[in-house]
Design an enzyme around this catalytic site. Structure first.
Site, mmCIF file in Angstrom:
data_model
loop_
_atom_site.group_PDB
_atom_site.id
_atom_site.type_symbol
_atom_site.label_atom_id
_atom_site.label_comp_id
_atom_site.label_asym_id
_atom_site.label_seq_id
_atom_site.Cartn_x
_atom_site.Cartn_y
_atom_site.Cartn_z
ATOM 1 N N HIS A 152 -60.405 -27.466 7.327
ATOM 2 C CA HIS A 152 -60.733 -27.771 8.726
ATOM 3 C C HIS A 152 -61.765 -26.758 9.209
ATOM 4 C CE1 HIS A 152 -58.006 -24.396 9.031
ATOM 5 N NE2 HIS A 152 -58.604 -24.130 10.184
ATOM 6 N N HIS B 86 -66.860 -22.194 10.488
ATOM 7 C CA HIS B 86 -66.626 -22.006 9.051
ATOM 8 C C HIS B 86 -65.434 -22.832 8.585
ATOM 9 C CE1 HIS B 86 -63.658 -19.354 10.878
ATOM 10 N NE2 HIS B 86 -62.964 -19.479 9.742
HETATM 11 P P1 ATP Z 1 -52.167 -17.665 7.923
HETATM 12 O O1 ATP Z 1 -52.420 -16.957 9.237
HETATM 13 O O2 ATP Z 1 -50.727 -18.059 7.744
HETATM 14 O O3 ATP Z 1 -52.739 -16.958 6.768
HETATM 15 P P2 ATP Z 1 -54.148 -19.519 8.854
HETATM 16 O O4 ATP Z 1 -54.969 -18.327 9.277
HETATM 17 O O5 ATP Z 1 -54.848 -20.624 8.151
HETATM 18 O O6 ATP Z 1 -52.936 -19.065 7.955
HETATM 19 P P3 ATP Z 1 -53.468 -19.674 11.581
HETATM 20 O O7 ATP Z 1 -53.446 -18.177 11.653
HETATM 21 O O8 ATP Z 1 -52.411 -20.421 12.311
HETATM 22 O O9 ATP Z 1 -53.427 -20.151 10.082
HETATM 23 O O10 ATP Z 1 -54.895 -20.129 12.092
HETATM 24 C C1 ATP Z 1 -55.237 -21.469 12.321
HETATM 25 C C2 ATP Z 1 -56.745 -21.541 12.419
HETATM 26 O O11 ATP Z 1 -57.195 -20.728 13.507
HETATM 27 C C3 ATP Z 1 -57.479 -21.009 11.192
HETATM 28 O O12 ATP Z 1 -58.702 -21.716 11.049
HETATM 29 C C4 ATP Z 1 -57.774 -19.576 11.551
HETATM 30 O O13 ATP Z 1 -58.937 -19.109 10.897
HETATM 31 C C5 ATP Z 1 -58.032 -19.677 13.047
HETATM 32 N N1 ATP Z 1 -57.651 -18.424 13.671
HETATM 33 C C6 ATP Z 1 -56.488 -17.762 13.515
HETATM 34 N N2 ATP Z 1 -56.451 -16.643 14.266
HETATM 35 C C7 ATP Z 1 -57.645 -16.591 14.918
HETATM 36 C C8 ATP Z 1 -58.228 -15.692 15.839
HETATM 37 N N3 ATP Z 1 -57.602 -14.611 16.266
HETATM 38 N N4 ATP Z 1 -59.472 -15.974 16.295
HETATM 39 C C9 ATP Z 1 -60.126 -17.064 15.894
HETATM 40 N N5 ATP Z 1 -59.635 -17.971 15.036
HETATM 41 C C10 ATP Z 1 -58.412 -17.733 14.531
#
Ligand code: ATP
Ligand code: MG
Length: 178
Positions: free
Chosen positions: A40, A121
């Site tokens: 995504h 990204h």
């Molecule tokens: P995990 O955190 O379990 O490793 P993940 O990063 O894919 O998995 P989430 O942290 O729930 O899952 O994030 C969901 C989406 O939001 C991902 O595309 C992640 O890159 C983005 N994301 C997460 N935290 C942030 C943030 N602080 N700022 C911007 N984008 C974020």
């Protein structure tokens, strides 16, 4: 109940090409690929939110008018702190920035935090420590909808549940005349 929410573009239409990129990068030593079902491109990450906010999110998303567009994914990058290796557009299409900005304005009005350093990204690998030397492809992603996802942590890893999706629409003739 609190839920971990984010708006994103689905990338399933280019999943097999992204998987092919992962295979090339694997040969370079990258070892923790993102599951193809999870591809995504995030628009806005909302973090943990009370689910009572969902109707307001559904409303602002439904009211948003932004046209469909094509995105060329042609640059690899590394987030050094998050250890993410990704593929994204070198030049984000103006309609993508329009969508992100309009959605961001609505989220700000709801009192939600909106990040100011947006970098579109698609994450391909986690635990990545080094940038790839592979040449980037030029994948064309046709973008015709956006989705509000819930990020769910399960025993076998994270997955993203689509809560609702909205089509991107060209302005109708009626709207243009208003
Ligand atoms: P995990 O955190 O379990 O490793 P993940 O990063 O894919 O998995 P989430 O942290 O729930 O899952 O994030 C969901 C989406 O939001 C991902 O595309 C992640 O890159 C983005 N994301 C997460 N935290 C942030 C943030 N602080 N700022 C911007 N984008 C974020
Ligand atoms: Mg995360």
């Amino acid at each position: 109940m609190q839920r971990r929410l984010f708006f994103a573009l689905p990338a399933q239409s280019v999943a097999s090409a992204l998987h092919h990129c992962q295979q090339q990068l694997h040969e370079e030593g990258h070892r923790k690929p993102v599951n193809a079902n999870n591809f995504h491109l995030t628009l806005h990450f909302l973090g943990m939110q009370d689910e009572h906010i969902l109707p307001q999110l559904y409303q602002v998303a439904a009211e948003l008018r932004s046209p469909p567009f094509e995105l060329t994914l042609d640059q690899y990058g590394l987030f050094r702190h998050a250890h993410c290796l990704w593929l994204g557009p070198q030049h984000p299409a103006p309609p993508l920035l329009h969508l992100v900005n309009r959605l961001g304005e609505s989220l700000t009005q709801l009192g939600l935090p909106v990040s100011t350093d947006y970098r579109p990204h698609i994450t391909l690998f986690r635990n990545a420590r080094a940038m790839t030397q592979c040449p980037a492809p030029a994948l064309r992603l046709q973008v015709s909808e956006f989705i509000l996802y819930e990020s769910i942590s399960a025993a076998d890893g994270v997955w993203y549940k689509p809560l609702r999706r909205w089509p991107l629409l060209n302005q109708s003739v009626d709207e243009k005349q208003q």
